[in-house]
Design an enzyme around this catalytic site. Structure first.
Site, short mmCIF file in Angstrom:
data_model
loop_
_atom_site.label_atom_id
_atom_site.label_comp_id
_atom_site.label_asym_id
_atom_site.label_seq_id
_atom_site.Cartn_x
_atom_site.Cartn_y
_atom_site.Cartn_z
N ASP A 47 0.84 -1.23 -0.14
CA ASP A 47 0.13 -0.02 0.14
C ASP A 47 0.83 1.35 -0.15
O ASP A 47 2.14 1.18 0.56
CB ASP A 47 -0.88 0.06 1.20
CG ASP A 47 -2.04 0.95 1.14
OD1 ASP A 47 -2.25 1.50 0.02
OD2 ASP A 47 -2.72 1.24 2.26
N GLY A 48 0.36 2.48 -0.64
CA GLY A 48 0.99 3.60 -0.46
C GLY A 48 1.61 4.09 -1.78
O GLY A 48 2.29 5.24 -1.58
N ARG A 61 -0.88 9.05 -10.06
CA ARG A 61 -0.64 8.05 -9.00
C ARG A 61 0.16 6.92 -9.71
O ARG A 61 0.86 6.04 -9.05
CB ARG A 61 -2.09 7.66 -8.89
CG ARG A 61 -2.93 8.76 -8.07
CD ARG A 61 -4.35 8.14 -7.88
NE ARG A 61 -4.32 6.79 -7.44
CZ ARG A 61 -4.17 6.27 -6.03
NH1 ARG A 61 -3.68 7.16 -5.15
NH2 ARG A 61 -3.95 5.06 -5.94
N HIS A 65 2.87 3.26 -8.77
CA HIS A 65 2.70 1.84 -9.26
C HIS A 65 3.79 1.12 -10.00
O HIS A 65 4.46 0.33 -9.54
CB HIS A 65 1.30 1.50 -9.92
CG HIS A 65 0.13 1.87 -9.15
ND1 HIS A 65 -0.19 1.38 -7.96
CD2 HIS A 65 -1.09 2.76 -9.78
CE1 HIS A 65 -1.59 1.96 -7.53
NE2 HIS A 65 -1.94 2.49 -8.68
N TRP A 97 -11.40 -2.80 -8.88
CA TRP A 97 -11.94 -2.64 -10.31
C TRP A 97 -12.81 -1.39 -10.16
O TRP A 97 -13.20 -0.72 -11.39
CB TRP A 97 -12.90 -3.73 -10.59
CG TRP A 97 -12.52 -5.04 -11.02
CD1 TRP A 97 -12.39 -6.26 -10.09
CD2 TRP A 97 -11.57 -5.25 -12.02
NE1 TRP A 97 -11.59 -7.32 -10.68
CE2 TRP A 97 -10.88 -6.82 -11.83
CE3 TRP A 97 -11.06 -4.71 -13.07
CZ2 TRP A 97 -10.22 -7.25 -12.70
CZ3 TRP A 97 -10.19 -5.37 -14.02
CH2 TRP A 97 -9.79 -6.59 -13.94
N ARG A 99 -11.70 1.44 -9.15
CA ARG A 99 -10.71 2.71 -9.62
C ARG A 99 -11.20 3.22 -11.14
O ARG A 99 -11.68 2.28 -11.93
CB ARG A 99 -9.43 2.17 -9.45
CG ARG A 99 -9.07 1.81 -7.95
CD ARG A 99 -7.81 1.82 -7.68
NE ARG A 99 -7.31 1.75 -6.52
CZ ARG A 99 -6.23 2.01 -5.71
NH1 ARG A 99 -5.30 2.35 -6.11
NH2 ARG A 99 -6.00 1.64 -4.34
N LEU A 159 10.93 -20.73 -3.76
CA LEU A 159 9.93 -19.95 -3.16
C LEU A 159 8.76 -19.95 -4.15
O LEU A 159 8.87 -19.86 -5.50
CB LEU A 159 10.46 -18.55 -3.14
CG LEU A 159 9.30 -17.30 -2.79
CD1 LEU A 159 9.15 -17.28 -1.16
CD2 LEU A 159 9.67 -15.99 -3.22
N SER A 224 -8.37 -5.09 4.65
CA SER A 224 -8.57 -4.70 3.37
C SER A 224 -9.22 -6.04 2.68
O SER A 224 -8.51 -6.07 1.49
CB SER A 224 -7.81 -4.02 2.42
OG SER A 224 -7.28 -2.75 3.21
N GLU A 235 0.79 -13.28 12.42
CA GLU A 235 1.16 -12.24 12.90
C GLU A 235 1.29 -10.94 11.97
O GLU A 235 1.57 -11.14 11.15
CB GLU A 235 2.56 -12.44 13.32
CG GLU A 235 2.57 -13.51 14.41
CD GLU A 235 2.02 -13.12 15.94
OE1 GLU A 235 2.22 -12.08 16.32
OE2 GLU A 235 1.80 -14.21 16.40
C1 FPP Z 1 -2.19 0.16 -3.18
O1 FPP Z 1 -1.70 1.43 -3.33
C2 FPP Z 1 -1.49 -0.64 -4.58
C3 FPP Z 1 -2.33 -1.21 -5.25
C4 FPP Z 1 -3.64 -0.97 -5.31
C5 FPP Z 1 -1.68 -1.97 -6.58
C6 FPP Z 1 -0.52 -2.59 -6.09
C7 FPP Z 1 0.38 -2.95 -7.26
C8 FPP Z 1 1.74 -2.55 -7.62
C9 FPP Z 1 2.72 -2.57 -6.61
C10 FPP Z 1 2.43 -2.75 -8.89
C11 FPP Z 1 2.06 -3.85 -9.66
C12 FPP Z 1 2.19 -5.23 -8.89
C13 FPP Z 1 2.89 -6.34 -9.75
C14 FPP Z 1 2.95 -7.53 -8.75
C15 FPP Z 1 3.26 -6.31 -11.04
P1 FPP Z 1 -2.67 2.56 -3.57
O2 FPP Z 1 -2.74 3.23 -5.10
O3 FPP Z 1 -3.83 2.41 -2.92
O4 FPP Z 1 -1.95 3.64 -2.73
P2 FPP Z 1 -2.64 5.13 -1.97
O5 FPP Z 1 -3.28 4.38 -0.75
O6 FPP Z 1 -1.39 5.78 -1.53
O7 FPP Z 1 -3.41 6.01 -2.63
#
Ligand code: FPP
Length: 271
Positions: A47-48, A61, A65, A97, A99, A159, A224, A235
């Site tokens: 997240d973030g 944004r 990603h 979905w 978003r 892994l 979430s 944990e």
């Molecule tokens: C949450 O951040 C993150 C996501 C919804 C997507 C996670 C995706 C990636 C890390 C990239 C693609 C992954 C792979 C495995 C190829 P947010 O957008 O909700 O951040 P915010 O809370 O700061 O708005």
């Protein structure tokens, strides 16, 4: 838990193999990790990304990603080197979905690129890719890349990287119950056979087992809808680090914190 021959055994000999690539801080942290008390299955709510992009003044944004992919790569490699059994990454939820279409398209394109470009890296590190979620919701192009990468890494014995895609914990339980009820109706199982153990066999990847450690980045204290069934005794570790900034040292800190916990699974510690 025995290590497969192809896995790098954790511990000092593992440290020898990665030493040159580590920073001083990473090396110091790794030295105090107890190889006998490693979590076998780590799950991460990444997240973030959006906040990371905003903090850097990017208007889009999606830049967050994109940067998050480097963290994915680093963490997959580090978990493989430690000899962990499984890593589950929450890459796209059923709720995602909702978003804006532009962000969904960007995430799907990033995913496709990752799957295409990472095959060699995954094979070099003996990582097998699997996926969990309502995969039929994904576009045919994404599914094609996903199946190709899963196939190309299927014989790896290190892994297991489990990507949660179009994933929801409640949806997973509903999907499991549907399959279970179908088996009851076909008289493959009896009502009396239904137990926690049996239901868990109908989850997307029961063979991975429950995560020992769930990490969430960006400081949010929420689950979430992630792995709701599997985290009964997992944990939790929450860090304020935003996902695109998450690196080896952060993973090692999470594991060290986990190693300080006393896991009782509802029981008591013997005197
Ligand atoms: C949450 O951040 C993150 C996501 C919804 C997507 C996670 C995706 C990636 C890390 C990239 C693609 C992954 C792979 C495995 C190829 P947010 O957008 O909700 O951040 P915010 O809370 O700061 O708005």
């Amino acid at each position: 838990m025995t290590q497969s021959n192809n896995q790098i055994a954790p511990g000092r000999c593992f440290l020898e193999k990665v030493r040159d690539r580590l920073t001083d801080e990473e090396r110091q942290l790794l030295l105090v990790i107890d190889p006998a008390k490693l979590p076998q299955h780590v799950a991460i709510i990444m997240d973030g990304n959006g906040r990371w992009a905003k903090q850097r003044g990017y208007l889009d944004r999606i830049r967050g990603h994109e940067a998050g992919i480097d963290s994915v790569r680093t963490v997959v490699r580090a978990c493989g080197e430690l000899g962990l059994r499984a890593l589950t990454l929450y890459a796209f939820s059923v709720e995602n979905w909702k978003r804006p279409q532009r962000e969904i398209d960007a995430l799907m394109n990033l995913l496709k690129r990752f799957l295409r470009e990472e095959i060699n890296e995954l094979n070099e590190n003996n990582v097998r890719l699997v996926a969990s979620g309502r995969l039929h919701d994904l576009g045919e192009d994404v599914l094609a890349e996903l199946h190709q990468t899963m196939q190309a890494t299927a014989s790896n014995s290190g892994l297991v990287l489990n990507l949660a895609l179009s994933y929801g914990g409640r949806a997973e339980i509903v999907d499991a119950v549907r399959k279970l009820v179908a088996d009851v109706l076909e008289s493959k199982i009896r009502l009396d056979d239904i137990s926690e153990h049996l239901l868990s066999r109908y989850l997307y990847h029961p063979e991975l087992g429950d995560p020992d450690l769930l990490i969430r980045t960006s400081g949010e204290m929420r689950v979430s809808n992630f792995l709701l069934w599997q985290i009964a005794y997992t944990e939790f570790y929450v860090t304020s680090v935003l996902w695109p900034d998450f690196r080896r040292a952060d993973l090692y800190r999470a594991i060290l914190d986990y190693q300080r916990r006393e896991r009782r699974f509802g029981g008591v510690t013997e005197a």
